[in-house]
Write a protein that holds these residues in place. Structure first.
Motif, PDB file in Angstrom:
ATOM      1  N   GLU A 201       0.846  -1.189   0.000  1.00  0.00           N
ATOM      2  CA  GLU A 201       0.000   0.000   0.000  1.00  0.00           C
ATOM      3  C   GLU A 201       0.885   1.243   0.000  1.00  0.00           C
ATOM      4  OE1 GLU A 201      -3.676   2.117   2.334  1.00  0.00           O
ATOM      5  OE2 GLU A 201      -3.251   0.013   2.623  1.00  0.00           O
ATOM      6  N   PRO A 202       1.292   1.703  -1.180  1.00  0.00           N
ATOM      7  CA  PRO A 202       2.197   2.836  -1.253  1.00  0.00           C
ATOM      8  C   PRO A 202       1.569   4.102  -0.700  1.00  0.00           C
ATOM      9  CG  PRO A 202       1.318   2.306  -3.422  1.00  0.00           C
ATOM     10  CD  PRO A 202       0.909   1.203  -2.500  1.00  0.00           C
ATOM     11  N   GLY A 203       2.400   4.960  -0.130  1.00  0.00           N
ATOM     12  CA  GLY A 203       1.923   6.212   0.426  1.00  0.00           C
ATOM     13  C   GLY A 203       1.632   7.237  -0.645  1.00  0.00           C
ATOM     14  N   VAL A 204       1.045   8.352  -0.202  1.00  0.00           N
ATOM     15  CA  VAL A 204       0.585   9.364  -1.153  1.00  0.00           C
ATOM     16  C   VAL A 204       1.742   9.943  -1.964  1.00  0.00           C
ATOM     17  CG1 VAL A 204       0.702  11.200   0.593  1.00  0.00           C
ATOM     18  CG2 VAL A 204      -0.782  11.470  -1.392  1.00  0.00           C
ATOM     19  N   ILE A 218      -0.698  14.580 -11.820  1.00  0.00           N
ATOM     20  CA  ILE A 218      -0.840  14.203 -10.409  1.00  0.00           C
ATOM     21  C   ILE A 218      -2.278  14.465  -9.987  1.00  0.00           C
ATOM     22  CG2 ILE A 218      -0.142  14.726  -8.042  1.00  0.00           C
ATOM     23  CD1 ILE A 218       2.561  15.588  -9.144  1.00  0.00           C
ATOM     24  N   GLU A 219      -2.896  13.470  -9.342  1.00  0.00           N
ATOM     25  CA  GLU A 219      -4.260  13.642  -8.846  1.00  0.00           C
ATOM     26  C   GLU A 219      -4.232  14.006  -7.371  1.00  0.00           C
ATOM     27  OE1 GLU A 219      -7.737  10.954  -9.895  1.00  0.00           O
ATOM     28  OE2 GLU A 219      -7.379  10.398  -7.787  1.00  0.00           O
ATOM     29  N   ALA A 269       2.224  18.063  -3.724  1.00  0.00           N
ATOM     30  CA  ALA A 269       1.911  17.863  -5.142  1.00  0.00           C
ATOM     31  C   ALA A 269       2.567  18.926  -6.012  1.00  0.00           C
ATOM     32  CB  ALA A 269       0.403  17.879  -5.344  1.00  0.00           C
ATOM     33  N   GLU A 270       2.568  20.159  -5.546  1.00  0.00           N
ATOM     34  CA  GLU A 270       3.177  21.241  -6.329  1.00  0.00           C
ATOM     35  C   GLU A 270       4.687  21.075  -6.428  1.00  0.00           C
ATOM     36  OE1 GLU A 270       1.794  24.749  -4.394  1.00  0.00           O
ATOM     37  OE2 GLU A 270      -0.157  24.740  -5.436  1.00  0.00           O
ATOM     38  N   MET A 271       5.324  20.582  -5.368  1.00  0.00           N
ATOM     39  CA  MET A 271       6.765  20.328  -5.440  1.00  0.00           C
ATOM     40  C   MET A 271       7.077  19.249  -6.470  1.00  0.00           C
ATOM     41  SD  MET A 271       8.300  20.515  -1.535  1.00  0.00           S
ATOM     42  CE  MET A 271       6.877  20.129  -0.525  1.00  0.00           C
ATOM     43  N   ILE A 272       6.317  18.148  -6.433  1.00  0.00           N
ATOM     44  CA  ILE A 272       6.555  17.046  -7.370  1.00  0.00           C
ATOM     45  C   ILE A 272       6.220  17.471  -8.795  1.00  0.00           C
ATOM     46  CG2 ILE A 272       5.869  14.697  -8.006  1.00  0.00           C
ATOM     47  CD1 ILE A 272       5.310  14.209  -5.016  1.00  0.00           C
ATOM     48  N   ALA A 273       5.127  18.207  -8.947  1.00  0.00           N
ATOM     49  CA  ALA A 273       4.736  18.688 -10.278  1.00  0.00           C
ATOM     50  C   ALA A 273       5.806  19.595 -10.861  1.00  0.00           C
ATOM     51  CB  ALA A 273       3.407  19.427 -10.196  1.00  0.00           C
ATOM     52  N   GLY A 274       6.420  20.421 -10.008  1.00  0.00           N
ATOM     53  CA  GLY A 274       7.482  21.298 -10.490  1.00  0.00           C
ATOM     54  C   GLY A 274       8.715  20.528 -10.920  1.00  0.00           C
ATOM     55  N   GLN A 279       1.056  18.575 -14.708  1.00  0.00           N
ATOM     56  CA  GLN A 279      -0.083  19.307 -14.181  1.00  0.00           C
ATOM     57  C   GLN A 279      -0.725  18.558 -13.017  1.00  0.00           C
ATOM     58  OE1 GLN A 279      -1.028  22.429 -15.311  1.00  0.00           O
ATOM     59  NE2 GLN A 279       0.892  22.233 -16.481  1.00  0.00           N
ATOM     60  N   ILE A 280      -1.457  19.312 -12.174  1.00  0.00           N
ATOM     61  CA  ILE A 280      -2.193  18.752 -11.048  1.00  0.00           C
ATOM     62  C   ILE A 280      -3.679  18.740 -11.382  1.00  0.00           C
ATOM     63  CG2 ILE A 280      -2.844  19.061  -8.631  1.00  0.00           C
ATOM     64  CD1 ILE A 280      -0.128  20.409  -8.197  1.00  0.00           C
ATOM     65  N   GLN A 281      -4.334  17.607 -11.133  1.00  0.00           N
ATOM     66  CA  GLN A 281      -5.771  17.483 -11.330  1.00  0.00           C
ATOM     67  C   GLN A 281      -6.436  17.203  -9.988  1.00  0.00           C
ATOM     68  OE1 GLN A 281      -6.234  14.346 -14.194  1.00  0.00           O
ATOM     69  NE2 GLN A 281      -5.555  15.617 -15.926  1.00  0.00           N
ATOM     70  N   HIS A 282      -7.572  17.881  -9.729  1.00  0.00           N
ATOM     71  CA  HIS A 282      -8.284  17.707  -8.465  1.00  0.00           C
ATOM     72  C   HIS A 282      -9.495  16.799  -8.660  1.00  0.00           C
ATOM     73  CE1 HIS A 282      -6.162  20.834  -6.070  1.00  0.00           C
ATOM     74  NE2 HIS A 282      -5.922  21.327  -7.267  1.00  0.00           N
ATOM     75  N   ARG A 283      -9.773  15.967  -7.631  1.00  0.00           N
ATOM     76  CA  ARG A 283     -10.937  15.086  -7.664  1.00  0.00           C
ATOM     77  C   ARG A 283     -11.592  15.072  -6.291  1.00  0.00           C
ATOM     78  NH1 ARG A 283     -12.106   9.302  -7.245  1.00  0.00           N
ATOM     79  NH2 ARG A 283      -9.945   8.818  -6.732  1.00  0.00           N
ATOM     80  N   ASP A 284     -12.925  15.218  -6.281  1.00  0.00           N
ATOM     81  CA  ASP A 284     -13.668  15.191  -5.025  1.00  0.00           C
ATOM     82  C   ASP A 284     -13.756  13.768  -4.498  1.00  0.00           C
ATOM     83  OD1 ASP A 284     -14.106  17.901  -5.039  1.00  0.00           O
ATOM     84  OD2 ASP A 284     -16.007  17.751  -6.116  1.00  0.00           O
ATOM     85  N   VAL A 285     -13.301  13.564  -3.253  1.00  0.00           N
ATOM     86  CA  VAL A 285     -13.334  12.249  -2.615  1.00  0.00           C
ATOM     87  C   VAL A 285     -13.853  12.432  -1.189  1.00  0.00           C
ATOM     88  CG1 VAL A 285     -11.977  10.266  -1.855  1.00  0.00           C
ATOM     89  CG2 VAL A 285     -11.418  11.397  -4.014  1.00  0.00           C
ATOM     90  N   LYS A 286     -14.951  11.742  -0.856  1.00  0.00           N
ATOM     91  CA  LYS A 286     -15.564  11.908   0.461  1.00  0.00           C
ATOM     92  C   LYS A 286     -15.162  10.824   1.453  1.00  0.00           C
ATOM     93  CE  LYS A 286     -19.577  14.333  -1.415  1.00  0.00           C
ATOM     94  NZ  LYS A 286     -21.052  14.369  -1.530  1.00  0.00           N
TER      95      LYS A 286
END
Length: 331
Positions: A201-204, A218-219, A269-274, A279-286
């Motif tokens: 189970e890899p980390g974020v 990146i999501e 995410a911004e550090m890795i994206a740079g 690009q970074i993509q956002h997704r709603d997760v509840k």
């Protein structure tokens, strides 16, 4: 010194073995793993590159197989317990208990209790337990100390907390010198340079790095305002090393092993994206409502062990990206 490491082929265990192989202290390493969540190749490749004077002998079996464990425990000074059989989705919200979960409990919790009993009988001097800081619940305190309340919000946390209680009980009742290290979110490339993520189970962070290089994006869940305490795997390995070679009594104590600050997911995410130019993509997760992380204090570990985390996330992330890029099989 003779040191036995269970779960030695896992992410943290593999990095610990690699560090001890080239440690200045003279140590004989006994590595145990059943390859439940990793491969023999991912263990043997990094270890084979160390080339130090310290020896490492590997045994392939389960830590709860006492028929095989007892002969090792009889000559052991320290046991580091990192082994666990973990279902792929730790954050499952299912309330029902399945037969595989019951079996997993017996292996992880009762198996650990039996390991402690065998350690007492065989004369082991110290048992080091790897736990996780996710066992904490919300507290009015600004930074959570080891004395804050803990609660089992799911099966995985319940198993960890039960193991911690057994460690304390054996320290108090049987005078076995035990210590628990509660690690926060571990990331990065450590002494075993081929190992940069948890297999099962890899980390974020490892997911973001892998997605950035393989998918080109990146999501981020929701707005990414969630905060986490990320700790470099090399710092975790150093804390384990300090616990192994500590000359005093640890007497069932618990230590938070974490960095000095929390970081927002969106900032990571911004550090890795740079670094990867994606690009970074956002997704709603509840479903993440039960994943609560807080600021954690490492003051006790600093005072007792001299633990000093190296909080240089940008440099660590660049190392990760370079390692993944150069890895042919994406270990």
């Amino acid at each position: 010194m003779n040191v036995l490491i269970t779960g030695a082929a896992g992410y943290i265990g593999n990095n610990l073995v690699a560090a001890l192989c080239r440690a200045q202290e003279k140590v004989n390493i006994y590595a145990v793993d059943n390859f439940f969540s990793t491969s023999r190749r991912s263990f043997e490749q990094p270890i084979g590159k160390q080339g130090s004077g310290n020896s490492c002998v590997f045994f392939e079996f389960d830590f709860y197989d006492l028929e095989n464990m007892v002969p090792l425990l009889e000559v052991m000074d320290v046991v580091v317990h990192l082994a666990e059989e973990k279902e792929r989705k730790v954050y499952s919200e299912r309330s029902t208990t399945t037969r595989p979960q019951v079996i997993r409990w017996q292996k992880n919790v009762e198996g650990y209790r039996r390991l402690l009993e065998a350690s007492v009988i065989c004369g082991v001097k110290r048992v080091v337990l790897g736990s996780w800081s996710g066992v904490y619940v919300e507290s009015p305190g600004s930074r959570l100390s080891e004395n804050e309340p803990i609660v089992p919000i799911n099966q995985y946390y319940h198993q960890k907390i039960s193991q911690e209680y057994y460690s304390k009980m054996f320290a108090y009742e049987y005078m076995l010198d035990t210590v628990t290290l509660r690690m926060s979110n571990v990331y990065g490339v450590g002494p075993a340079s081929g190992r940069w993520k948890v297999d099962n189970e890899p980390g974020v962070i490892s997911v973001m790095v892998e997605d950035a290089l393989m998918k080109g994006s990146i999501e981020v869940h929701n707005k990414g305002e969630q905060k986490r305490n990320f700790v470099f795997v090399g710092d975790v390995v150093e804390a384990l090393r300090k616990a192994i070679f500590y000359t005093g009594k640890l007497s069932g104590n618990t230590f938070n092993i974490c960095s000095d600050k929390t970081t927002r997911i969106i900032d990571v995410a911004e550090m890795i994206a740079g670094i990867c130019d994606v690009q970074i993509q956002h997704r709603d997760v509840k479903w993440q409502k039960n994943i609560v992380q807080h600021s954690i204090s490492n003051t006790r570990a600093k005072k007792v062990f001299g633990y000093r985390p190296t909080d240089d996330m940008p440099a660590r992330l660049e190392d990760m990206v370079e390692t993944v890029r150069s890895s042919k099989d994406m270990i």
